[in-house]
Each structure stands twice: as structure tokens, then as C-alpha cells.
Motif scaffolding. Structure first.
Motif, PDB file in Angstrom:
ATOM      1  N   THR A   8       0.835  -1.201   0.000  1.00 27.73           N
ATOM      2  CA  THR A   8       0.000   0.000   0.000  1.00 27.73           C
ATOM      3  C   THR A   8       0.868   1.249   0.000  1.00 27.73           C
ATOM      4  N   ALA A  10       1.255   5.077   0.505  1.00 24.63           N
ATOM      5  CA  ALA A  10       0.427   5.973   1.319  1.00 24.63           C
ATOM      6  C   ALA A  10       1.058   7.350   1.401  1.00 24.63           C
ATOM      7  N   LEU A  17      -6.607   5.008   5.782  1.00 22.94           N
ATOM      8  CA  LEU A  17      -5.836   3.770   5.916  1.00 22.94           C
ATOM      9  C   LEU A  17      -6.464   2.766   6.886  1.00 22.94           C
ATOM     10  N   ILE A  36       3.461  -1.338   3.919  1.00 25.67           N
ATOM     11  CA  ILE A  36       3.064   0.055   3.701  1.00 25.67           C
ATOM     12  C   ILE A  36       4.297   0.846   3.309  1.00 25.67           C
ATOM     13  N   ASP A  38       5.345   4.468   2.919  1.00 18.13           N
ATOM     14  CA  ASP A  38       4.922   5.826   3.260  1.00 18.13           C
ATOM     15  C   ASP A  38       5.717   6.809   2.409  1.00 18.13           C
ATOM     16  N   TYR A  63       6.783  -1.678   7.323  1.00 16.64           N
ATOM     17  CA  TYR A  63       6.612  -0.244   7.083  1.00 16.64           C
ATOM     18  C   TYR A  63       7.916   0.347   6.595  1.00 16.64           C
ATOM     19  N   SER A  92      -4.372   3.144  -0.395  1.00 13.76           N
ATOM     20  CA  SER A  92      -4.591   3.503   1.010  1.00 13.76           C
ATOM     21  C   SER A  92      -5.993   4.016   1.307  1.00 13.76           C
TER      22      SER A  92
END
Length: 296
Positions: A8, A10, A17, A36, A38, A63, A92
Motif C-alpha cells: 500500500t 500511502a 488507511l 506500507i 509511506d 513499514y 490507502s
């Protein structure tokens, strides 16, 4: 060994989310990793993910934080860090459909040795309405571009083999620009592989007002080098003359926006490009007008 990574990208989506997370928690099969990426969020995305990582969700949450560079750069980072056999992108603000992991796993196990690049399934809205068109009932395999060339429409959910997706070049990065359509890699893959068709909903989507789908005129204006690049790729592989003309007009328009004086010599369709200059110039003026209007 875990079969699939759900990844994902994001960017400032801490407010949406949680529904993606909830849809993963509700899967009856937890044979997946959630990654994820970011893309430089300035909201509380990081804190939110750290909270979830402390919970026994039944699946691993990974992450990665990176500087903001656009969704395509988040895809590049994801592909560099995925080690499962399959991967699928769930945005997201979207939800993995109920039972999707089980269906992906069962279907993939039945076709794994057939040489497919992966699976292609359906997206639906939150009320269950199919995005665009579904698949013909007798369609068992297809390329993504072949589906669209034969009258298909709407976003589809792509589940790719990780070894296949990483055989092809990364999404390019142009200084000062932050958008390259995901279709770039998919076009290249389509030249060598087919996808097995899953005529079922794998993802429920909701298009955000500030998402790329609803800000395309702005994307055209702010990312002309990347759009020109993508149109050149289209023209290299298009089999339709009409489609080539359309893409050539867009290529000319983006070249005007980026002030590229060498766009004719750089075009894979030079004669067509010369022919399309008046139409591309008109589209260029429309793009500029729409962006000026939106900024008032």
C-alpha cells in the motif's frame, strides 16, 4: 512460506488507511504480508502503523518511510522489498474484498504452472458495483492492454508474480515531477506474458477528490515529461492506428507544456507527430486553460 505481499503506497492517508487495515484483518486467510510504503506523509500515518504492528493481527506488517516522490516511486521501493511469490497493490483508501486472499491463493495454486504473469480480477465500489466493465464470461486469459483494446474499461485488480514484475525496468523519475502511470510496467509485461482472468471482485475502491483519478488535468500540466514518456511507450506498442493518433496528440501536447524542442526527433512516430502538431497544440491550450481555471 508466505504467498503474497499486499502493498500500500500511502501519502497523508491516515484518515482512510484504517479501513484498508480493517479489510485485511477481516480476511479468513492470513497468508500474506502487508507492506506500507509511506511516501513522505506529514500526518500521523507512521504512528498509526506502529500501533497496528504491536497487535497480533495474524499477518506481518512491514513499514518503509521514504521522501515524497509520487506513487510510482513508492511502487519502485515496494518491488525492491517484496520477496513473496505474488504481490498486489491495495491503495490507502481502498479495501481488500472479503475472502480475496483465499480466492487468490486457491486460483493461483490451480494455474501456477501455466506460465502466467499473475491474475487479473475486478474492482468494485463500496456498494459492490463493478468499476467499468466486467470480463466476458468465456474469457479465461488476457493481457491487460488486450482487454482494453477489445472494449474493456475500468480499473482492474492486478496480482503479479514478483519475479516477473522485477524483470522489467523501474518506473522512471523525472526531476520536479511526481507521476508515472502504473500502466508502463504492465504494457511491457503484456509483450511476454498473459494474465489468468478472475471474474470476481478482489478490491473495493473509492476515488478521493484529491486522488490522481480526479485530478488528471492537473497531473497533465504538472508532469509533462512523464506523460510524454508514457505516450511514447504507448506508440511503440499500440496496434491501433486510431489509438496511436490519440496518443501522439497527447505526446505533442505534453511536449509543448515541457518546452521540449526535440520532441519530433525523439518520437517513435515522427511523421505522425508532425501531422499531429496542430491538434497537440490545441490540446496544450485546453490543458493550460483548465489548470488556470481550476486555480482561480
Amino acid at each position: 512460506m508466505t504467498l503474497i505481499t499486499v502493498f500500500t503506497p500511502a501519502y497523508n492517508r491516515a484518515h482512510t488507511l484504517p479501513r484498508t487495515y480493517e479489510s485485511l484483518c477481516n480476511q479468513d486467510c492470513k497468508d500474506f504480508i502487508w507492506l506500507i510504503v509511506d511516501d513522505g506523509s506529514t500526518d500521523n500515518t507512521c504512528d498509526l502503523v506502529k500501533q497496528w504492528q504491536q497487535i497480533d493481527n495474524g499477518f506481518e506488517i512491514q513499514y518503509i518511510y521514504k521522501e515524497n516522490g509520487g506513487m510510482h516511486t513508492a511502487h519502485n521501493v515496494a518491488y525492491e522489498n517484496i520477496h513473496t511469490e505474488l504481490n498486489v497493490c491495495i491503495d490507502s483508501d481502498d479495501k481488500l474484498a472479503i475472502g480475496a486472499i483465499t480466492r487468490i491463493k486457491d486460483i493461483w495454486n490451480s494455474v501456477r504452472d501455466k506460465g502466467y504473469a499473475g491474475l487479473v480480477g475486478l474492482d468494485a465500489d463500496f456498494d459492490g458495483n463493478i468499476i467499468g466493465k466486467g470480463f466476458p464470461k468465456d474469457l479465461k486469459e488476457s493481457t491487460l492492454t488486450g482487454y482494453y483494446a477489445n472494449g474493456g474499461s475500468g480499473d482492474k485488480k492486478l496480482v503479479y508474480r514478483t519475479d516477473v514484475i522485477n524483470k522489467y525496468p523501474k518506473y522512471p523519475v523525472f526531476e520536479g515531477e511526481k507521476y508515472v502511470g502504473g500502466i508502463y510496467k504492465y504494457i511491457l509485461i503484456d509483450q511476454d506474458y498473459k494474465l489468468f482472468v478472475v471474474n470476481e471482485v478482489l478490491c473495493n475502491v473509492e476515488y478521493q477528490a484529491d486522488g490522481s483519478s480526479n485530478t488528471m488535468w492537473k497531473q497533465y500540466y504538472n508532469n509533462p515529461k512523464e506523460f510524454a514518456f508514457l505516450r511514447k511507450v504507448y506508440m511503440q506498442y499500440n496496434k491501433s492506428f486510431t489509438r496511436n493518433i490519440i496518443d501522439c496528440i497527447h505526446y505533442v501536447s505534453s511536449s509543448f507544456i515541457s518546452k521540449n524542442k526535440h520532441f519530433i526527433s525523439e518520437s517513435p512516430k515522427k511523421v505522425m507527430t508532425v501531422f499531429c502538431i496542430p491538434f497537440g497544440w490545441l490540446l496544450y491550450k485546453i490543458v493550460v486553460y483548465k489548470n488556470q481555471k481550476d486555480n482561480l
